[in-house]
Design an enzyme around this catalytic site. Structure first.
Site, PDB file in Angstrom:
ATOM      1  CE  LYS A 165      26.614 -11.877  37.587  1.00  0.00           C
ATOM      2  NZ  LYS A 165      25.488 -11.391  36.894  1.00  0.00           N
TER       3      LYS A 165
HETATM    4  C1  LIG Z   1      24.075 -11.974  36.274  1.00  0.00           C
HETATM    5  C2  LIG Z   1      23.753 -13.219  35.509  1.00  0.00           C
HETATM    6  C3  LIG Z   1      23.198 -13.179  34.222  1.00  0.00           C
HETATM    7  C4  LIG Z   1      22.667 -11.916  33.600  1.00  0.00           C
HETATM    8  O1  LIG Z   1      23.634 -10.925  33.438  1.00  0.00           O
HETATM    9  P1  LIG Z   1      23.143  -9.453  33.056  1.00  0.00           P
HETATM   10  O2  LIG Z   1      24.420  -8.817  32.562  1.00  0.00           O
HETATM   11  O3  LIG Z   1      22.632  -8.825  34.313  1.00  0.00           O
HETATM   12  O4  LIG Z   1      22.140  -9.564  32.002  1.00  0.00           O
HETATM   13  C5  LIG Z   1      23.050 -14.352  33.523  1.00  0.00           C
HETATM   14  N1  LIG Z   1      23.401 -15.530  34.054  1.00  0.00           N
HETATM   15  C6  LIG Z   1      23.915 -15.621  35.295  1.00  0.00           C
HETATM   16  C7  LIG Z   1      24.302 -16.962  35.829  1.00  0.00           C
HETATM   17  C8  LIG Z   1      24.076 -14.470  36.083  1.00  0.00           C
HETATM   18  O5  LIG Z   1      24.547 -14.561  37.325  1.00  0.00           O
END
Ligand SMILES: *Cc1c(COP(=O)(O)O)cnc(C)c1O
Length: 381
Positions: free
Chosen positions: A179
């Site tokens: 992210k």
């Molecule tokens: C990455 C992601 C998540 C989950 O995030 P984590 O921190 O890996 O649990 C949820 N929603 C979206 C749209 C994502 O891209």
């Protein structure tokens, strides 16, 4: 070139080492500092740190008291976690399609599906582009549902000048390694609602009440009471150590992302059959992803073939997302069929996410564009 590589600096490394030497490894003073700093950054009263965005969403649905019989309206154009976190509570996810040719949820399709069972509406700000929060907020208020934003892509992003994180009833962020900023694994919930923040804090760590601990300190520091069915979703100070410095660098990351996007836009403008991403005028995208779409009227290659050609040129790409109704689990559990979500499925079939991370050089961007330009030109109709 990889699809993504996290940018981890010396300050993050030194802070992690400091944590390891401090004797306090789990949730403690650094997590608290990270929460305060994050709340100030997005402009909310409370920020509650957890170990993933998936945990953030699940905790929110638990704290809102969701269970069997309740419904949560969300998009099929998202990661499995958005929908799975609803199922964890026993509530029913209700999927409605995206807008045509545009990856965010269609607010009027949401309006058409609300009922007295609707307890939450969960927009996903795809690629970092905020959804139509004014309209979704109005629909949520009209049926007494909570507007809970999945902002895993949307840090930092703005809707009509307002920072994402301080608009809906609560917002969930992700600090997964891929992210815009990372703690390795991690997540954050922001809200202005103090009662909700307390419910989240209790539930992220076994349902243990801090207030009971305060009330009974006379009994000794060992005393606690479990007052809710909680989970083990707390962040650790090792992760928070990374987060403190990643947050300091977020503005610099974002400035670089915008430069890369501008260069992609420029270099891909004249490539036949490549549709570049568009952002509405009243929002600022976090540019988590740069997703191009292939115009099948102008190209005689499939999306999958283009991915293979790019791979042969050593360029990593990804696809966001395989729509929820294409996964066997959701077909079984929700009875959903891909043909009921034509907009999301069409987007999926056309889309490729190109590499976009702050440490990319301008030459890296140009080489992706050259490669994609060659593939498109050789395969134009
Ligand atoms: C990455 C992601 C998540 C989950 O995030 P984590 O921190 O890996 O649990 C949820 N929603 C979206 C749209 C994502 O891209």
């Amino acid at each position: 070139m990889p699809f993504h590589r996290p940018s981890v600096g010396e300050a993050e490394i030194a802070e992690v080492v400091d944590t390891l030497r401090s004797g306090w490894l789990t949730m403690g003073p650094k997590t608290q500092r990270f929460e305060e700093k994050f709340a100030a950054y997005v402009g909310t009263r409370h920020a509650v740190a957890v170990n993933s965005c998936t945990a953030a969403l699940h905790l929110l649905f638990e704290a809102l008291g969701l269970g069997p019989g309740d419904e949560v309206i969300t998009t099929p154009y998202t990661f499995t976690a958005t929908v799975a976190s609803v199922l964890y509570t026993g509530a029913t996810p209700v999927l409605v399609d995206t807008l045509a040719g545009y990856p965010n949820i269609d607010p009027e399709a949401v309006a058409a599906r609300v009922s007295e069972r609707t307890k939450a509406i969960v927009p996903v700000h795809f690629a970092g582009v905020p959804c139509d929060l004014d309209r979704l907020g109005e629909i949520a208020a009209g049926c007494g549902a909570s507007l809970i934003e999945d902002a895993a892509h949307a840090l930092p992003a703005r809707y009509k000048g307002r920072m994402i994180g301080g608009i809906g009833a609560a917002t969930a962020f992700s600090f997964y390694a891929g992210k815009n900023m990372t703690t390795g694994e991690g997540g954050m919930i922001t809200t202005d609602d103090s009662a909700l923040a307390d419910a989240l804090k209790i539930r992220r760590l076994h349902g243990i009440s801090r207030d009971a601990w305060k009330r009974y300190t006379a009994e000794g520091s060992w005393y606690y009471e479990v007052e809710a069915l909680g989970f083990k979703y707390n962040m650790t100070d090792i992760n928070a150590a990374l987060g403190l410095h990643q947050l300091d660098r977020l503005a610099e990351f974002q400035r670089r992302r915008l430069e890369i996007v501008a260069l992609y836009d420029e270099c891909l403008a004249s490539v036949p059959g490549i549709i570049r991403p568009e952002t509405p005028p009243d929002v600022e995208s976090a540019w988590h992803l740069y997703v191009v779409r292939l115009d099948s009227e102008r190209l005689r290659v499939t999306r999958n073939e283009v991915i293979e050609y790019l791979k042969a040129d050593n360029i990593g790409t990804s696809v966001h997302f395989i729509p929820v109704p294409l996964h066997p689990l959701y077909q079984q559990r929700l009875g959903c069929r891909p043909e009921d979500f034509p907009n999301a499925v069409a987007l999926y079939e056309q889309s490729i996410s190109l590499p976009l991370f702050p440490d990319m050089t301008d030459d890296d961007v140009r080489s992706v564009c050259r490669s994609l330009g060659r593939i498109a030109t050789e395969n134009r109709r």
